[in-house]
Design a protein around this motif. Structure first.
Motif, short mmCIF file in Angstrom:
data_model
loop_
_atom_site.label_atom_id
_atom_site.label_comp_id
_atom_site.label_asym_id
_atom_site.label_seq_id
_atom_site.Cartn_x
_atom_site.Cartn_y
_atom_site.Cartn_z
N ASP A 29 103.79 108.98 71.24
CA ASP A 29 105.46 108.81 71.21
C ASP A 29 106.00 108.90 69.96
OD1 ASP A 29 107.78 106.86 70.77
OD2 ASP A 29 107.42 106.58 73.03
N PRO A 30 106.94 109.78 69.89
CA PRO A 30 107.72 109.94 68.45
C PRO A 30 107.70 108.78 67.59
CG PRO A 30 108.77 111.34 70.14
CD PRO A 30 107.70 110.30 71.14
N SER A 31 108.17 107.55 68.25
CA SER A 31 108.36 106.56 67.45
C SER A 31 106.96 106.10 66.61
CB SER A 31 109.02 105.37 68.12
OG SER A 31 108.05 104.93 69.18
N GLU A 32 105.92 106.33 67.44
CA GLU A 32 104.58 105.89 66.78
C GLU A 32 104.32 106.93 65.74
OE1 GLU A 32 101.42 105.70 69.48
OE2 GLU A 32 102.74 104.97 71.38
N PHE A 33 104.75 108.36 65.82
CA PHE A 33 104.47 109.31 64.84
C PHE A 33 105.45 108.93 63.66
CE2 PHE A 33 104.47 113.77 63.13
CZ PHE A 33 103.47 113.80 62.59
N GLU A 34 106.43 108.43 63.83
CA GLU A 34 107.18 108.17 62.83
C GLU A 34 106.85 106.77 61.92
OE1 GLU A 34 111.96 106.65 62.36
OE2 GLU A 34 111.26 107.08 64.19
N ALA A 35 106.47 105.75 62.68
CA ALA A 35 105.59 104.70 62.09
C ALA A 35 104.50 105.13 61.18
CB ALA A 35 105.34 103.64 63.03
N ILE A 36 103.78 106.19 61.50
CA ILE A 36 102.62 106.56 60.72
C ILE A 36 103.02 107.30 59.47
CG2 ILE A 36 100.83 108.29 60.50
CD1 ILE A 36 100.35 107.85 63.67
N ILE A 37 104.32 108.15 59.31
CA ILE A 37 104.80 108.57 58.51
C ILE A 37 105.26 107.75 57.68
CG2 ILE A 37 106.68 110.39 57.52
CD1 ILE A 37 106.27 112.00 60.25
N ARG A 38 106.19 106.85 58.08
CA ARG A 38 106.47 105.63 57.20
C ARG A 38 105.37 104.84 56.36
NH1 ARG A 38 110.29 103.41 61.09
NH2 ARG A 38 108.58 102.05 61.59
N ASN A 39 104.54 104.77 56.92
CA ASN A 39 103.43 104.06 56.26
C ASN A 39 102.83 104.81 55.17
OD1 ASN A 39 101.37 102.01 55.84
ND2 ASN A 39 99.84 103.22 56.77
N MET A 40 102.72 106.03 55.41
CA MET A 40 102.20 107.19 54.56
C MET A 40 103.20 107.07 53.22
SD MET A 40 103.05 110.58 53.49
CE MET A 40 103.65 111.33 54.92
N GLN A 41 104.48 106.92 53.47
CA GLN A 41 105.77 107.38 52.51
C GLN A 41 105.33 106.24 51.63
OE1 GLN A 41 108.86 107.81 55.22
NE2 GLN A 41 108.95 109.93 54.59
N LEU A 42 105.01 104.95 51.88
CA LEU A 42 104.96 103.72 51.20
C LEU A 42 103.99 104.02 49.79
CD1 LEU A 42 104.49 100.83 53.58
CD2 LEU A 42 106.55 101.29 52.55
N TYR A 43 103.11 104.95 49.90
CA TYR A 43 102.25 105.40 48.85
C TYR A 43 102.80 106.42 47.93
CZ TYR A 43 98.93 102.19 50.85
OH TYR A 43 98.36 100.97 51.04
N LEU A 44 103.99 107.15 48.48
CA LEU A 44 104.47 108.30 47.78
C LEU A 44 105.45 107.81 46.74
CD1 LEU A 44 105.55 110.71 50.53
CD2 LEU A 44 103.05 110.57 49.28
N PRO A 45 105.35 108.36 45.32
CA PRO A 45 106.30 107.98 44.42
C PRO A 45 107.62 108.68 44.64
CG PRO A 45 104.88 110.04 43.65
CD PRO A 45 104.44 109.66 45.01
N ASP A 46 108.45 107.43 44.45
CA ASP A 46 109.94 107.78 44.71
C ASP A 46 110.41 108.17 45.95
OD1 ASP A 46 110.38 106.74 41.84
OD2 ASP A 46 109.66 108.79 41.25
N VAL A 47 109.65 107.95 46.96
CA VAL A 47 110.27 108.35 48.35
C VAL A 47 110.58 107.10 49.07
CG1 VAL A 47 109.46 109.29 50.50
CG2 VAL A 47 108.80 110.48 48.32
N ASP A 48 111.65 107.00 49.89
CA ASP A 48 112.19 105.85 50.82
C ASP A 48 111.41 106.32 52.12
OD1 ASP A 48 113.86 104.69 48.82
OD2 ASP A 48 115.35 106.18 49.74
N PRO A 49 110.69 104.81 52.69
CA PRO A 49 110.14 104.99 53.85
C PRO A 49 110.93 105.03 55.13
CG PRO A 49 110.40 102.84 53.02
CD PRO A 49 110.64 103.74 51.87
N THR A 50 111.40 106.43 55.13
CA THR A 50 112.25 106.85 56.40
C THR A 50 111.60 107.01 57.67
OG1 THR A 50 112.40 109.08 55.81
CG2 THR A 50 113.83 107.42 54.68
N GLY A 51 110.40 107.55 57.64
CA GLY A 51 109.59 108.15 58.70
C GLY A 51 110.06 109.49 58.98
N ILE A 52 110.52 110.24 58.12
CA ILE A 52 111.17 111.68 58.21
C ILE A 52 110.41 112.51 57.17
CG2 ILE A 52 113.03 113.10 58.32
CD1 ILE A 52 113.03 111.02 60.83
N LEU A 53 109.66 113.59 57.60
CA LEU A 53 109.18 114.50 56.75
C LEU A 53 110.37 115.45 56.14
CD1 LEU A 53 105.94 115.44 58.62
CD2 LEU A 53 106.11 114.26 56.72
#
Length: 559
Positions: free
Chosen positions: A66-90
């Protein structure tokens, strides 16, 4: 990284087809990733750092996620990126951050994270620790750009970073098997995790998992990188080594971008000091070294001249309606005024405060709770059944809105709010109950509200303010007093409650002497009650009597 042509074509098809297949949050895969290249690079990154399994390409290609599940995975990954908001968007900012040099150790998945005081912590542990009091290490070789002694010196300094704070000693050995073996190697270098050449993965390490594998604790540096010592040029070996040694000791990656254990290389720091998040994480595993503080205490500016008069500055008379931590400062609101302080004992506002409307245009008087939202730094103010949102000092249009718009499970007339927003959670307080709210899910977490004495033992009900200060301790204000809550011991620190306006606004602490550090009858000065009325607009009769008594005593002594 070259993209396999067939895979790329398949991904192009799925991105195009997904334009008509929306997830539960309304976004398609195409809207989430932007392009097939972004999707391929994103999947490669997510697999490499263990956010998803190796078969995620197949899952996406077959439209099984489901796209919403993929979005949640990206959002979790973004929590570890410097100066990036956890938007769930690449988006472009996310893709650029993913390409930065970093550690090769996988990031925590977010599943099964432990909590402290009902809140997720930033640091993480990898699953073990060294029981030995002395841990040995051996430096096997050096990169061609540095001599062996320079490498040993940089690594010795890296061990000292951790040794300062924990009851463990590190001893270098020159032969045989050490607890931690350290070497430089390229690409396939003797473990199942090959390096990727220049400017990608800088190094990786293996934690003390307790399985008896000789590789546990070992540190490997990518010899394709150009390392340096005591210079801003190239990749600083000391900083990379200190990070990897953290893994060797049992720490995982931190979501705090200022922490040493954040995944990404932050650059040379000539006067490096171990950040508090790392100290907290390592001391949770090993305890503290004798004479080494576990936390940075709040230092109180001493009052140089006692104030033995009833003509008190207005701020020293206050029991506040709301106390919050906003934009790096503590704001205390009372009716139509506010006071502001950055460092304890050094207020930024005069004793009479400022009119709230002079700073926050359109904000009503009598604000009851406030906090700064983590992912966009906007400020939310609460009063009655409504809330307002400000971008800095600018009110957003369309507000106020009903608090029920945030969640139907949230009550009105909230008494305090505090955010540990890096984990997307806000704690709301009312009448002895704690409501933990998820910013992304837009709902109160299951099982809440909790009784406050269960979530934060020793913290009273009927709060007037709550915030997490820059020492990362939790502070709870009730009336004229505050409680400092320790996430590690799960209790209020010894010596609390203390007078809030004395410690933070420099008022004479002798005026609050009846409270003492061992007296639990903190309602003596009219600290408030559980119905939300704190009775702090004027001094209580008991307080006035105390001041008169001191005044009469001083006259008797002088005569």
């Amino acid at each position: 990284m070259a993209v396999d042509r067939l895979s790329y074509l398949l991904l192009s098809v799925i991105v195009s087809m997904s334009a008509v297949c929306r997830g539960t949050q309304g976004k398609t895969i195409q809207e989430i990733v932007g392009s097939p290249q972004n999707l391929q690079n994103g999947l490669d990154y997510l697999k490499k750092y263990s956010y998803v399994g190796d078969k995620m390409d197949e899952t996406v290609v077959n439209n099984m996620i489901d796209p919403s599940e993929f979005e949640a995975i990206i959002r979790n990954m973004q929590l570890y990126l410097p100066d990036v908001d956890p938007t769930g968007i690449l988006d472009d900012k996310t893709m650029a951050a993913m390409a930065m040099p970093r550690c090769g150790v996988p990031d925590p998945s977010g599943e099964g994270d432990e909590t402290i005081g009902g809140r997720l912590r930033r640091f993480s542990h990898s699953g073990g620790r060294w029981e030995e009091r002395t841990i040995t290490y051996r430096v096997l070789n050096a990169p061609p750009e540095l001599n062996y002694d320079a490498v040993r010196e940089a690594i010795r300094r890296a061990y000292n970073v951790w040794q300062t704070f924990i009851p463990r000693d590190f001893e270098e050995v020159s032969s045989g098997q050490a607890d931690i073996m350290m070497k430089f190697g390229e690409y396939h270098h003797g473990d199942p995790y090959p390096f990727d050449g220049p400017s990608g993965t800088l190094a990786h390490a293996f934690g003390p998992f307790g399985y008896g594998d000789p590789i546990e604790g070992d540190v490997h540096f990518d010899d394709s990188e150009t390392f340096s010592v005591r210079t801003f040029d190239d990749i600083n070996l000391f900083l990379v080594a200190a990070h990897e040694i953290g893994h060797s000791l049992g720490l995982g990656h931190s979501q705090d971008s200022t922490a040493l254990m954040a995944p990404f290389y932050s650059g040379y720091q000539p006067n490096f000091e171990l950040p508090y998040d790392d100290i907290l994480g390592i001391q949770t595993l090993y305890g503290s070294r004798p004479d080494t503080p576990r936390e940075k205490p709040v230092t109180v500016k001493p009052v140089t001249q006692a104030m033995q008069t009833t003509e008190l500055p207005l701020v020293c008379q206050m029991s506040f309606d709301c106390v919050a931590y906003i934009r790096g400062d503590i704001f205390a609101f009372k009716e139509d005024r506010f006071w502001r302080v950055r460092e304890p004992g050094k207020p930024l506002t005069p004793a009479d405060g400022y009119k709230t409307n002079e700073l926050f245009k359109g904000l009503p008087s009598g604000i009851q709770a406030a906090y700064e939202r983590y992912y966009d730094q906007r400020i939310l103010f609460f009063k009655g059944m409504e809330y307002w949102v400000y971008d800095g000092i600018v009110p957003l249009p369309g507000y106020p809105k009903l608090i029920a718009n945030l969640s139907s499970d949230l009550p009105g007339n909230l008494q305090a709010a505090a955010t540990w927003g890096e984990y997307n959670k806000v704690h709301f307080f009312k009448r002895g109950r704690v409501y933990r709210y998820d910013e992304f899910e837009k709902k109160v977490d299951e099982g809440y509200p909790y009784p406050i004495d269960s979530a934060f033992p020793g913290v009273p009900k009927g709060l007037d303010g709550a915030f997490r200060y820059n020492d990362k301790m939790a502070y709870f204000v009730k009336g004229k007093y505050f409680f400092r809550y320790n996430d590690i011991t799960k209790k209020v620190d010894e010596g609390y409650p203390r007078p809030f306006v004395a410690d933070f606004f420099g008022c004479n602490p002798n005026l609050y002497i009846f409270n003492g550090v061992n007296n639990t009858d903190y309602d003596y000065f009219g600290m408030g009650n559980d119905n939300g009325n704190n009775g702090g607009s004027v001094l209580s009769i008991n307080f006035i009597f105390h001041i008169l008594l001191m005044f009469i005593t001083s006259l008797a002594v002088s005569s």
